[in-house]
Scaffold this active site. Structure first.
Site, PDB file in Angstrom:
ATOM      1  N   ASP A 163       0.797  -1.249   0.000  1.00 58.80           N
ATOM      2  CA  ASP A 163       0.000   0.000   0.000  1.00 58.80           C
ATOM      3  C   ASP A 163       0.825   1.293   0.000  1.00 58.80           C
ATOM      4  O   ASP A 163       0.499   2.233   0.749  1.00 58.80           O
ATOM      5  CB  ASP A 163      -0.961   0.022   1.200  1.00 58.80           C
ATOM      6  CG  ASP A 163      -1.983  -1.105   1.157  1.00 58.80           C
ATOM      7  OD1 ASP A 163      -1.947  -1.906   0.211  1.00 58.80           O
ATOM      8  OD2 ASP A 163      -2.803  -1.193   2.089  1.00 58.80           O
ATOM      9  N   ASP A 192      -4.535  -0.786  -1.625  1.00 58.17           N
ATOM     10  CA  ASP A 192      -5.821  -0.637  -0.972  1.00 58.17           C
ATOM     11  C   ASP A 192      -6.713  -0.035  -2.060  1.00 58.17           C
ATOM     12  O   ASP A 192      -6.344   0.979  -2.673  1.00 58.17           O
ATOM     13  CB  ASP A 192      -5.648   0.328   0.217  1.00 58.17           C
ATOM     14  CG  ASP A 192      -6.672   0.119   1.301  1.00 58.17           C
ATOM     15  OD1 ASP A 192      -7.112  -1.027   1.510  1.00 58.17           O
ATOM     16  OD2 ASP A 192      -7.037   1.115   1.973  1.00 58.17           O
ATOM     17  N   HIS A 221     -10.562   0.738  -2.722  1.00 60.16           N
ATOM     18  CA  HIS A 221     -11.954   0.773  -2.253  1.00 60.16           C
ATOM     19  C   HIS A 221     -12.905   1.347  -3.295  1.00 60.16           C
ATOM     20  O   HIS A 221     -12.543   2.298  -4.002  1.00 60.16           O
ATOM     21  CB  HIS A 221     -12.057   1.638  -0.993  1.00 60.16           C
ATOM     22  CG  HIS A 221     -11.277   1.126   0.180  1.00 60.16           C
ATOM     23  ND1 HIS A 221     -11.419  -0.149   0.686  1.00 60.16           N
ATOM     24  CD2 HIS A 221     -10.347   1.734   0.974  1.00 60.16           C
ATOM     25  CE1 HIS A 221     -10.615  -0.300   1.733  1.00 60.16           C
ATOM     26  NE2 HIS A 221      -9.941   0.818   1.925  1.00 60.16           N
ATOM     27  N   HIS A 277     -10.613   7.053   1.476  1.00 59.42           N
ATOM     28  CA  HIS A 277      -9.225   6.941   1.024  1.00 59.42           C
ATOM     29  C   HIS A 277      -9.102   5.843  -0.019  1.00 59.42           C
ATOM     30  O   HIS A 277      -9.916   4.911  -0.056  1.00 59.42           O
ATOM     31  CB  HIS A 277      -8.285   6.631   2.208  1.00 59.42           C
ATOM     32  CG  HIS A 277      -8.555   5.294   2.832  1.00 59.42           C
ATOM     33  ND1 HIS A 277      -9.572   5.094   3.745  1.00 59.42           N
ATOM     34  CD2 HIS A 277      -7.985   4.077   2.641  1.00 59.42           C
ATOM     35  CE1 HIS A 277      -9.600   3.827   4.094  1.00 59.42           C
ATOM     36  NE2 HIS A 277      -8.651   3.171   3.431  1.00 59.42           N
ATOM     37  N   LYS A 300      -6.979  -5.078  -2.662  1.00 64.45           N
ATOM     38  CA  LYS A 300      -7.754  -5.490  -1.479  1.00 64.45           C
ATOM     39  C   LYS A 300      -8.667  -4.372  -1.031  1.00 64.45           C
ATOM     40  O   LYS A 300      -8.459  -3.206  -1.407  1.00 64.45           O
ATOM     41  CB  LYS A 300      -6.796  -5.878  -0.354  1.00 64.45           C
ATOM     42  CG  LYS A 300      -5.962  -4.722   0.107  1.00 64.45           C
ATOM     43  CD  LYS A 300      -4.936  -5.199   1.100  1.00 64.45           C
ATOM     44  CE  LYS A 300      -4.173  -4.017   1.634  1.00 64.45           C
ATOM     45  NZ  LYS A 300      -5.048  -3.024   2.279  1.00 64.45           N
ATOM     46  N   CYS A 305      -2.031  -2.415   7.694  1.00 63.43           N
ATOM     47  CA  CYS A 305      -1.883  -3.388   6.610  1.00 63.43           C
ATOM     48  C   CYS A 305      -0.554  -4.125   6.646  1.00 63.43           C
ATOM     49  O   CYS A 305      -0.490  -5.305   6.317  1.00 63.43           O
ATOM     50  CB  CYS A 305      -2.138  -2.712   5.272  1.00 63.43           C
ATOM     51  SG  CYS A 305      -3.881  -2.250   5.145  1.00 63.43           S
TER      52      CYS A 305
END
Ligand code: VGL
Ligand code: ZN
Length: 204
Positions: A9, A48, A50, A82, A107, A152
């Protein structure tokens, strides 16, 4: 022994000026740039990633950042929006020369559950495919660096260890969010306690 480098990340939103900055996150970039030129059999990274509406976002629930809720039956701290897919914040940190990375694992894509570990979601129900990928390639040792130490990185390291990889962390190439002061040091201690190697200073 077959070694994998796992960069977790390293995205704009986790750097100072981003939506969810790790303290001094920008300081690791030169270190990460050096690490990715190193002698590893495989070099992978995670993002990351989302959707615009995600269960870990305070905005989704009209609640305050930092509040705790039950999401899908498990405790969830609420974050600012974020790493929304396709935004600049979700891109790899500008300044990181990531062309040596051969595969990216995503993820946090399921809106109903968060995923701190780069191997599984927070309920350990769905795998990202990373564990199988590393096993298929015969990887024995996983070397981890990135953001954030207390989320993470920590959960990825613990899962890598439990999946049977010998796990090593370049802690000086990691930074934490520190919702509570000392969270980063606590995370390092937790990783050390399960038996992962904590590497300080520059890579060999
Ligand atoms: C992370 C909090 C929320 C991380 C991701 O990459 O450490 N932390 N989402
Ligand atoms: Zn996230």
């Amino acid at each position: 022994m077959k070694k994998a480098l796992l960069i977790v990340d390293v995205q704009n939103d986790f750097l100072p000026g981003g939506a969810l900055p790790a303290t001094g996150g920008d300081k690791i970039i030169p270190y990460i740039n050096k690490l990715v030129t190193g002698n590893f059999d495989i070099k992978v990274a995670t993002k990351d990633w989302h959707p615009a509406v995600h269960g870990s976002f305070a905005s989704t629930h009209h609640k305050k950042i930092g509040e705790h809720i039950l999401l899908n039956g498990i405790e969830q701290i609420l974050w600012p929006d974020h790493c929304v897919q396709g935004t600049r914040g979700a891109e790899f940190a500008s300044g990181w020369d990531h062309h040596q990375i051969e595969k990216i694992f995503y993820k946090g894509t399921d809106p109903s559950i968060d995923s701190y570990s780069t191997f599984f979601d927070n309920k350990h129900l769905r795998s990202t495919g990373l564990g199988d990928y590393l096993k298929e390639k015969g990887i024995t040792d996983v070397y981890v660096a990135g953001l954030a130490t207390d989320y993470c990185v920590k959960y990825s390291v613990l899962d890598a260890h439990h999946l049977g990889f010998k796990t090593h962390v370049f802690v000086d190439a990691c930074r934490g969010i520190n919702v509570h002061p000392g969270d980063t040091e606590k995370a390092i201690e937790e990783m050390r306690t399960v038996g992962t190697e904590i590497i300080r200073g520059l890579p060999p």
